[in-house]
Design an enzyme around this catalytic site. Structure first.
Site, PDB file in Angstrom:
ATOM      1  N   ASP A  64      -9.463  26.462 -18.944  1.00 60.90           N
ATOM      2  CA  ASP A  64      -8.873  25.336 -18.157  1.00 60.90           C
ATOM      3  C   ASP A  64      -8.093  25.972 -16.948  1.00 60.90           C
ATOM      4  O   ASP A  64      -7.513  25.121 -16.117  1.00 60.90           O
ATOM      5  CB  ASP A  64      -7.782  24.636 -19.055  1.00 60.90           C
ATOM      6  CG  ASP A  64      -7.119  25.596 -19.844  1.00 60.90           C
ATOM      7  OD1 ASP A  64      -7.353  26.698 -20.288  1.00 60.90           O
ATOM      8  OD2 ASP A  64      -5.717  24.766 -19.972  1.00 60.90           O
ATOM      9  N   HIS A  65      -7.918  27.159 -16.681  1.00 63.12           N
ATOM     10  CA  HIS A  65      -7.173  27.942 -15.467  1.00 63.12           C
ATOM     11  C   HIS A  65      -8.370  28.718 -14.820  1.00 63.12           C
ATOM     12  O   HIS A  65      -7.737  29.097 -13.618  1.00 63.12           O
ATOM     13  CB  HIS A  65      -6.288  28.928 -16.079  1.00 63.12           C
ATOM     14  CG  HIS A  65      -5.161  28.285 -16.714  1.00 63.12           C
ATOM     15  ND1 HIS A  65      -3.865  28.035 -16.173  1.00 63.12           N
ATOM     16  CD2 HIS A  65      -5.188  27.711 -18.214  1.00 63.12           C
ATOM     17  CE1 HIS A  65      -3.178  27.581 -17.329  1.00 63.12           C
ATOM     18  NE2 HIS A  65      -3.915  27.178 -18.279  1.00 63.12           N
ATOM     19  N   HIS A 185       1.269  35.028 -24.443  1.00 65.49           N
ATOM     20  CA  HIS A 185       0.453  33.680 -24.869  1.00 65.49           C
ATOM     21  C   HIS A 185      -0.417  34.444 -26.111  1.00 65.49           C
ATOM     22  O   HIS A 185      -0.401  35.453 -26.458  1.00 65.49           O
ATOM     23  CB  HIS A 185      -0.257  33.478 -23.327  1.00 65.49           C
ATOM     24  CG  HIS A 185      -1.068  32.130 -23.552  1.00 65.49           C
ATOM     25  ND1 HIS A 185      -0.668  31.132 -24.270  1.00 65.49           N
ATOM     26  CD2 HIS A 185      -2.175  31.884 -23.156  1.00 65.49           C
ATOM     27  CE1 HIS A 185      -1.663  30.110 -24.138  1.00 65.49           C
ATOM     28  NE2 HIS A 185      -2.560  30.796 -23.512  1.00 65.49           N
ATOM     29  N   HIS A 328       2.036  21.875 -16.810  1.00 64.21           N
ATOM     30  CA  HIS A 328       1.022  22.201 -17.927  1.00 64.21           C
ATOM     31  C   HIS A 328       1.138  21.401 -19.199  1.00 64.21           C
ATOM     32  O   HIS A 328       1.655  21.691 -20.202  1.00 64.21           O
ATOM     33  CB  HIS A 328       1.112  23.711 -18.272  1.00 64.21           C
ATOM     34  CG  HIS A 328      -0.020  23.983 -19.116  1.00 64.21           C
ATOM     35  ND1 HIS A 328       0.012  24.187 -20.601  1.00 64.21           N
ATOM     36  CD2 HIS A 328      -1.307  24.543 -18.880  1.00 64.21           C
ATOM     37  CE1 HIS A 328      -1.219  24.781 -20.879  1.00 64.21           C
ATOM     38  NE2 HIS A 328      -1.989  24.952 -19.748  1.00 64.21           N
TER      39      HIS A 328
END
Length: 379
Positions: A64-65, A185, A328
């Protein structure tokens, strides 16, 4: 400095939020931070000129990035398939020594971009280069792929090693520098800090021009005074220009449940962009389960490598950020809060949760919103 949020969704896009991407306009130049699927289309809907993009900074390699990188580069660099029947295509003979677009990202960025173009038979009219920010456990050399370098890829890509846990000044010119640090993350992830050097103070011509005229000093010395320098006049008088002021600092974080490694670089930021993927909203979101609590939502959010609004507010307070923008969001939080009362109630509550901890008003980003980072006023 102006930020435009091209996409503000987490994981999946919705009808009101596109995948992650943020554009920073620096004068006439544009830098992207992340490039999720649909970024090229969002650019066409925005105030940002796609042809001005010079750099792309990738925080991490979740789809998604990054799923929008190859399409965007093909659009900017005139990419297309080859010619039929063996006709010569000038794009096969590029001079790759002067890349027009730079990409920065973690280990695997070079492999991903290279494979995307190679396996789709995409030719480009202009060259690009990929610089990888290597973690301590990463290989220090090599491209981390067996795919041969693409015709349009410059061989000058650097593998940048950490020093004292950060990547200092991965890019620097006379007007701005970029440093980076790892943030926690579920996969290797990077936060970026854009720093402006000290800038001239505001000059009052009435303070200097009479003295210059009195002593017959050329007015051209005003430029030296404007930069904070000093000038000695013919009678021995010394004029001092106004003190230079600190430049602006912008901190853009990728997905994170703990950005503490970037804290030393991020202190006193003029603006912090921090994710806030999920929140406990029992009073405004009827999808909240009866068994949900603040603690359970935070624990579940952290377990997936993400943050709540309160976590974002706490970090903003810790680094003394002057402004906080949340980004986000889970796709369940619609991004039409400018026109939808229910959406506004949810986003206002999310912003309020962060503000309670941060101690200042908080902005919740929505797609195509722009935020200007102004030069701080003189004290």
């Amino acid at each position: 400095m102006q930020l435009t949020f091209l996409g503000t969704a987490s994981a999946q896009p919705s009808s009101t939020r596109s995948h992650s991407s943020l554009a920073l306009r620096l004068g006439g130049d544009v830098w992207l931070f992340d490039c999720g699927e649909g970024t090229q289309r969002q650019l066409q809907r925005s105030v940002v000129k796609m042809g001005r993009i010079e750099k792309i900074f990738i925080t991490h390699l979740h789809g998604d990035h990054v799923f929008g990188v190859a399409p965007l580069l093909a659009g900017i660099l005139n990419g297309a398939g080859g010619t039929a029947d063996g006709e010569e295509d000038p794009r096969e003979f590029l001079d790759v020594n002067n890349p027009v677009l730079e990409i920065y990202g973690p280990l695997g960025t070079r492999s991903y971009v290279r494979s995307s173009f190679t396996h789709t038979y995409t030719l480009l009219s202009c060259p690009y280069v990929v610089h990888e920010l290597r973690m301590p456990g990463d290989p220090k050399t090599g491209d981390f792929t067996n795919v041969r370098r693409h015709r349009a890829e410059s061989p000058s890509g650097r593998n940048i090693q950490q020093v004292d846990g950060v990547w200092k000044d991965i890019f620097q010119n006379d007007t701005v520098s970029v440093s980076a640090a790892p943030i926690f993350h579920s996969v290797p992830c990077i936060g970026y800090v854009v720093n402006e050097p000290t800038i001239p103070g505001k000059i009052d011509p009435k303070k200097y021009i009479p003295e210059l005229r009195r002593t017959g000093t050329p007015m051209s010395v005003m430029s030296q005074l404007q930069q904070g320098g000093s000038v000695e006049l013919s009678d021995g008088t010394v004029l001092h220009g106004p003190a230079r002021r600190p430049g602006r600092k912008l901190v853009i974080l990728g997905d994170t449940h703990d950005p503490s490694p970037i804290e030393p670089l991020a202190l006193d930021a003029d603006l912090l962009v921090h994710e806030a993927t999920n929140a406990h909203l029992p009073d405004v979101d009827d999808r909240t389960k009866a068994t949900d609590t603040f603690e359970s939502i935070e624990a579940r959010t952290k377990s997936r490598g993400h943050s709540t609004p309160q976590m974002a507010g706490a970090f903003a307070k810790r680094i003394r950020a002057k402004q906080l923008v949340l980004n986000h969001f889970s796709s369940k939080y619609a991004g039409d809060d400018d026109v939808n009362r229910d959406s506004k109630a949810i986003m206002d509550t999310i912003g309020g949760l962060a503000a309670e901890v941060y101690g200042k008003e908080v902005i919740c980003a929505r797609d195509l919103m722009s935020v200007t980072i102004s030069v701080p006023p003189e004290t």
